[in-house]
Design an enzyme around this catalytic site. Structure first.
Site, mmCIF file in Angstrom:
data_model
loop_
_atom_site.group_PDB
_atom_site.id
_atom_site.type_symbol
_atom_site.label_atom_id
_atom_site.label_comp_id
_atom_site.label_asym_id
_atom_site.label_seq_id
_atom_site.Cartn_x
_atom_site.Cartn_y
_atom_site.Cartn_z
ATOM 1 N N ASP A 40 0.871 -1.182 0.000
ATOM 2 C CA ASP A 40 0.000 0.000 0.000
ATOM 3 C C ASP A 40 0.902 1.224 0.000
ATOM 4 O O ASP A 40 1.792 1.344 0.842
ATOM 5 C CB ASP A 40 -0.908 -0.040 1.240
ATOM 6 C CG ASP A 40 -1.891 1.124 1.299
ATOM 7 O OD1 ASP A 40 -1.440 2.281 1.183
ATOM 8 O OD2 ASP A 40 -3.098 0.887 1.494
ATOM 9 N N HIS A 98 1.735 3.133 3.228
ATOM 10 C CA HIS A 98 2.134 2.361 4.407
ATOM 11 C C HIS A 98 3.640 2.292 4.655
ATOM 12 O O HIS A 98 4.126 1.342 5.253
ATOM 13 C CB HIS A 98 1.576 0.939 4.305
ATOM 14 C CG HIS A 98 0.093 0.884 4.507
ATOM 15 N ND1 HIS A 98 -0.605 -0.280 4.699
ATOM 16 C CD2 HIS A 98 -0.835 1.871 4.561
ATOM 17 C CE1 HIS A 98 -1.888 -0.015 4.838
ATOM 18 N NE2 HIS A 98 -2.053 1.283 4.753
ATOM 19 N N ASP A 110 -4.847 8.394 2.959
ATOM 20 C CA ASP A 110 -5.760 7.848 1.956
ATOM 21 C C ASP A 110 -6.464 8.903 1.113
ATOM 22 O O ASP A 110 -7.672 8.830 0.885
ATOM 23 C CB ASP A 110 -6.782 6.899 2.607
ATOM 24 C CG ASP A 110 -6.119 5.655 3.176
ATOM 25 O OD1 ASP A 110 -5.606 4.860 2.394
ATOM 26 O OD2 ASP A 110 -6.088 5.495 4.418
HETATM 27 C C1 RNT Z 1 -5.549 0.168 6.052
HETATM 28 C C2 RNT Z 1 -5.289 -0.620 4.819
HETATM 29 C C3 RNT Z 1 -6.462 -1.367 4.281
HETATM 30 C C4 RNT Z 1 -7.751 -0.586 4.292
HETATM 31 C C5 RNT Z 1 -8.890 -1.239 3.556
HETATM 32 C C6 RNT Z 1 -10.195 -0.607 3.849
HETATM 33 O O1 RNT Z 1 -4.486 0.948 6.413
HETATM 34 O O2 RNT Z 1 -4.765 0.209 3.834
HETATM 35 O O3 RNT Z 1 -6.165 -1.838 3.029
HETATM 36 O O4 RNT Z 1 -7.572 0.703 3.757
HETATM 37 O O5 RNT Z 1 -8.877 -2.583 3.811
HETATM 38 ZN ZN ZN Z 2 -4.516 -0.685 1.873
#
Ligand code: RNT
Ligand code: ZN
Length: 423
Positions: free
Chosen positions: A263, A266, A300
């Site tokens: 991600d 992250h 996000d």
């Molecule tokens: C959370 C993760 C995860 C969520 C989703 C909703 O930090 O990124 O992927 O955003 O599962």
């Molecule tokens: Zn995620």
């Protein structure tokens, strides 16, 4: 001259410019057509889901902020909003669903009791649109996650509940994959971690490893389901320690042969996912991306056409990784029109891919091998201002979706006719 004619003419001129650099724009367009991006359902309702009326994320350290009117409150509304968004995005894409989006028919069905029947309307919807689906167990927004721990919880019973949730979700994923004829990527993300300095970093990680081994214990057909695990650096409430760190999951994915989910929000702010793709794929068969945009933290935000997004797309295309990288989106902004958020983020992902596909890759590679790094830099910079917009516009027109800002008129109309009536 008609709009269509102008777009075509601009495209022909652009095609010529690119051809001078040995780039075939027709081929790039054909290549982009085959790429599916997985649209995350949770942008449509701020990660609420349908377990309880008007739910929202209640724990797990992720947060949707904003109060834009008209969010989807029922599965039918969410599907209708997705229909609208998809009609404004060129190409054929996928739906990424979370377990809290099941349709439970008003019954009290806990997460360890979910079955494919609770997702049959979603599957029918996807089938009718010839779309694939991806899936996620939901390890947050639940009383048994309130303590901040799930699969690594010290209490065996709580752990078991979440292990069972993981197991049923994999089966649901496999059923989706089978029904739709394309593997479902079932991605595990858990919020587990500590706000403050832990006394024991080891035991939760060992418990997580063992829980995951149980979740993934049953062998499923990879044509139907692919397992992925998602790491994180920190979250709200898990600032000091996250059980499922990058090193943890990298080791887990390599040793268990599952997908690693990267991600983009992250990691440390100066760390980039673009540089992790070729590293991971040197040892793993496939990876999953959660393309997001963090600002100072894992916020996000809606994906924009940033240098890093272009770098990610560049790595996927240059590496010949399109078949090995599953591209999922993960953002949730509740402060702007949610359908527009989907469209902006997804169109940007596709633009970044198309940009990568029209890169003068062959010439750049040759310059690099020859050691002419000056010309490499010069050409990278020159190619940034090639007439890309003409290629993108032509692709949108060919795919029968609005060109340029015209898509926004449709969103405004939908807001007026549909969203504003939701109260
Ligand atoms: C959370 C993760 C995860 C969520 C989703 C909703 O930090 O990124 O992927 O955003 O599962
Ligand atoms: Zn995620």
């Amino acid at each position: 001259m008609s709009g269509a004619k102008k777009i075509k003419q601009a495209y022909i001129a652009a095609k010529g410019r690119y051809a001078e650099l040995d780039v075939n724009t027709d081929r790039a367009i054909e290549q982009l057509k085959k790429v599916s991006v997985s649209l995350h359902c949770w942008q449509g309702d701020d990660v609420g889901g349908f377990e309880k009326p008007d739910a929202g994320i209640s724990d797990g350290g992720i947060q949707a902020t904003g109060n834009y009117p008209g969010k989807a409150r029922t599965p039918d509304q969410l599907r209708s909003d997705l229909d609208k968004a998809l009609s404004l995005i060129p190409g054929k894409h996928r739906l990424n669903l979370h377990a809290i989006y099941g349709e439970l028919g008003g019954r009290n069905i806990d997460r360890d009791e979910l079955g494919v029947e609770h997702f049959s309307r979603w599957i029918d919807w996807a089938k009718s649109k010839k779309m694939g689906m991806d899936f996620n167990p939901t390890f947050f927004s639940h009383p048994k996650a309130a303590g901040g721990f799930t699969l690594s919880h010290p209490d065996k019973n709580i752990r078991k509940f979440w292990i069972d949730h993981g197991k049923v979700c994999r089966k649901i994923g496999a059923a989706m994959g089978k029904a739709l004829g394309t593997p479902c990527v079932t991605n595990v993300w858990i919020p587990d971690g500590y706000k403050d300095v832990p006394a024991d970093r080891k035991s939760p990680r060992e418990r997580l490893r063992d829980s995951l081994d149980q979740v993934f214990g049953e062998k499923l057909n990879k044509k139907h389901n692919l397992d992925a695990v998602e790491s994180k650096l920190f979250g709200i409430g898990s600032e000091s320690y996250v059980v499922g760190s990058h090193e943890f999951y990298m080791g887990y994915a390599v040793s268990r042969n599952v997908l690693l989910c990267l991600d983009t929000g992250h990691f440390h702010p100066t760390e980039v996912v673009s540089d992790k793709i070729s590293s991971s794929l040197t040892f793993l068969d496939e990876i999953l991306l959660h393309v997001s945009r963090g600002i100072h933290w894992d916020s996000d935000h809606v994906v924009i056409l940033s240098d890093e997004l272009k770098a990610i797309a560049g790595e996927i295309v240059r590496g010949g990784y399109l078949d090995r990288v599953h591209i999922g989106l993960d953002f949730f902004d509740a402060s702007i029109n949610r359908i527009a958020a989907w469209v902006i983020g997804t169109r940007n992902m596709l633009k970044a891919l198309l940009l990568a596909m029209v890169e003068p890759a062959e010439i750049l590679r040759k310059l690099e091998l020859k050691g002419d790094l000056t010309s490499r830099l010069a050409l990278i910079e020159e190619s940034k201002t090639l007439p890309f917009a003409a290629v993108w516009d032509y692709y949108c027109m060919k795919q029968d979706v609005p060109v340029g800002m015209a898509w926004m008129d449709e969103v405004k109309m939908y807001e007026k006719n549909v969203l504003s009536k939701r109260g």
